[in-house]
Design a protein around this motif. Structure first.
Motif, short mmCIF file in Angstrom:
data_model
loop_
_atom_site.label_atom_id
_atom_site.label_comp_id
_atom_site.label_asym_id
_atom_site.label_seq_id
_atom_site.Cartn_x
_atom_site.Cartn_y
_atom_site.Cartn_z
N GLY A 158 52.27 51.02 11.94
CA GLY A 158 51.74 51.98 12.90
C GLY A 158 50.56 52.80 12.42
N GLN A 159 50.00 52.50 11.24
CA GLN A 159 48.86 53.27 10.75
C GLN A 159 47.61 52.88 11.54
N VAL A 160 46.93 53.88 12.09
CA VAL A 160 45.72 53.59 12.84
C VAL A 160 44.49 54.20 12.20
N ARG A 161 44.67 55.16 11.30
CA ARG A 161 43.52 55.77 10.66
C ARG A 161 43.97 56.49 9.38
N ALA A 162 43.10 56.46 8.37
CA ALA A 162 43.33 57.23 7.16
C ALA A 162 42.00 57.86 6.77
N SER A 163 42.05 59.13 6.40
CA SER A 163 40.82 59.79 5.98
C SER A 163 41.04 60.46 4.63
N LEU A 164 39.97 60.55 3.88
CA LEU A 164 40.01 61.10 2.53
C LEU A 164 39.09 62.31 2.47
N ASP A 165 39.63 63.43 2.00
CA ASP A 165 38.85 64.65 1.79
C ASP A 165 39.04 65.04 0.34
N GLN A 166 37.94 65.08 -0.40
CA GLN A 166 38.04 65.29 -1.83
C GLN A 166 37.12 66.41 -2.27
N THR A 167 37.66 67.33 -3.08
CA THR A 167 36.86 68.38 -3.70
C THR A 167 37.13 68.34 -5.20
N VAL A 168 36.52 69.23 -5.92
CA VAL A 168 36.73 69.29 -7.37
C VAL A 168 38.19 69.62 -7.68
N ASP A 169 38.80 70.45 -6.84
CA ASP A 169 40.16 70.93 -7.11
C ASP A 169 41.28 70.06 -6.56
N ARG A 170 41.00 69.27 -5.52
CA ARG A 170 42.10 68.53 -4.91
C ARG A 170 41.58 67.30 -4.16
N THR A 171 42.52 66.41 -3.89
CA THR A 171 42.27 65.25 -3.05
C THR A 171 43.29 65.26 -1.93
N GLU A 172 42.82 65.14 -0.70
CA GLU A 172 43.72 65.15 0.45
C GLU A 172 43.51 63.89 1.27
N ILE A 173 44.60 63.19 1.54
CA ILE A 173 44.55 61.99 2.38
C ILE A 173 45.37 62.28 3.63
N THR A 174 44.77 62.06 4.77
CA THR A 174 45.45 62.24 6.05
C THR A 174 45.60 60.87 6.70
N VAL A 175 46.84 60.53 7.04
CA VAL A 175 47.12 59.24 7.67
C VAL A 175 47.62 59.51 9.09
N THR A 176 47.03 58.82 10.06
CA THR A 176 47.42 58.95 11.46
C THR A 176 48.22 57.71 11.85
N PHE A 177 49.37 57.95 12.50
CA PHE A 177 50.25 56.87 12.94
C PHE A 177 50.29 56.82 14.46
N LEU A 178 50.42 55.63 14.99
CA LEU A 178 50.72 55.43 16.40
C LEU A 178 52.24 55.34 16.47
N ILE A 179 52.86 56.36 17.05
CA ILE A 179 54.32 56.43 17.09
C ILE A 179 54.80 55.71 18.34
N ASP A 180 55.51 54.60 18.12
CA ASP A 180 56.00 53.84 19.27
C ASP A 180 57.52 53.93 19.41
N GLY A 181 58.17 54.59 18.47
CA GLY A 181 59.61 54.75 18.55
C GLY A 181 60.39 53.53 18.10
N ALA A 182 59.73 52.42 17.87
CA ALA A 182 60.43 51.20 17.48
C ALA A 182 60.32 50.96 15.98
N GLU A 183 59.12 51.11 15.45
CA GLU A 183 58.91 50.80 14.03
C GLU A 183 58.81 52.03 13.15
N VAL A 184 58.33 53.15 13.68
CA VAL A 184 58.11 54.34 12.87
C VAL A 184 59.10 55.42 13.29
N SER A 185 59.82 55.96 12.33
CA SER A 185 60.73 57.06 12.61
C SER A 185 60.68 58.02 11.43
N PHE A 186 60.96 59.26 11.68
CA PHE A 186 60.95 60.28 10.64
C PHE A 186 62.36 60.84 10.52
#
Length: 105
Positions: free
Chosen positions: A76-104
């Motif tokens: 269900g991953q549809v997008r991933a973005s990377l934001d990086q600074t000297v102090d940290r690295t942040e990755i944001t992943v966007t999922f298409l939630i269809d209720g069948a394959e992805v659950s939390f």
């Protein structure tokens, strides 16, 4: 357990209070091993892995994938973005939630 298995043993309270003598018994090696295995099972949570993979259409393009502890792509991953600074690295992943394959949980 019989009364003969219990003895007076030293006990230090978790709050750091004075040592006390209490009636108890020491755990056997088998009991300590079983406790350690049970604690390890409770503490281990599935790890998420971040993989950098090549695009199958354009090999020079790289993509970020979020994977399970075995390296399998999470569905269900549809997008991933990377934001990086000297102090940290942040990755944001966007999922298409269809209720069948992805659950939390």
């Amino acid at each position: 357990m019989s009364d003969s298995e219990y003895h007076m043993v030293e006990f230090r309270p978790a709050d750091g209070g004075p040592m006390q003598l209490v009636r108890g018994r020491k755990k056997t090696e088998a009991e300590m091993q079983a406790d350690a295995e049970a604690a390890a099972e409770q503490e281990e949570s599935p790890a998420l892995l971040v993989r950098i993979v090549g695009d199958c259409i354009t090999p020079s393009v790289k993509a970020i994938l979020l994977c399970d502890q075995h390296g399998n792509r999470l569905p269900g991953q549809v997008r991933a973005s990377l934001d990086q600074t000297v102090d940290r690295t942040e990755i944001t992943v966007t999922f298409l939630i269809d209720g069948a394959e992805v659950s939390f949980a």
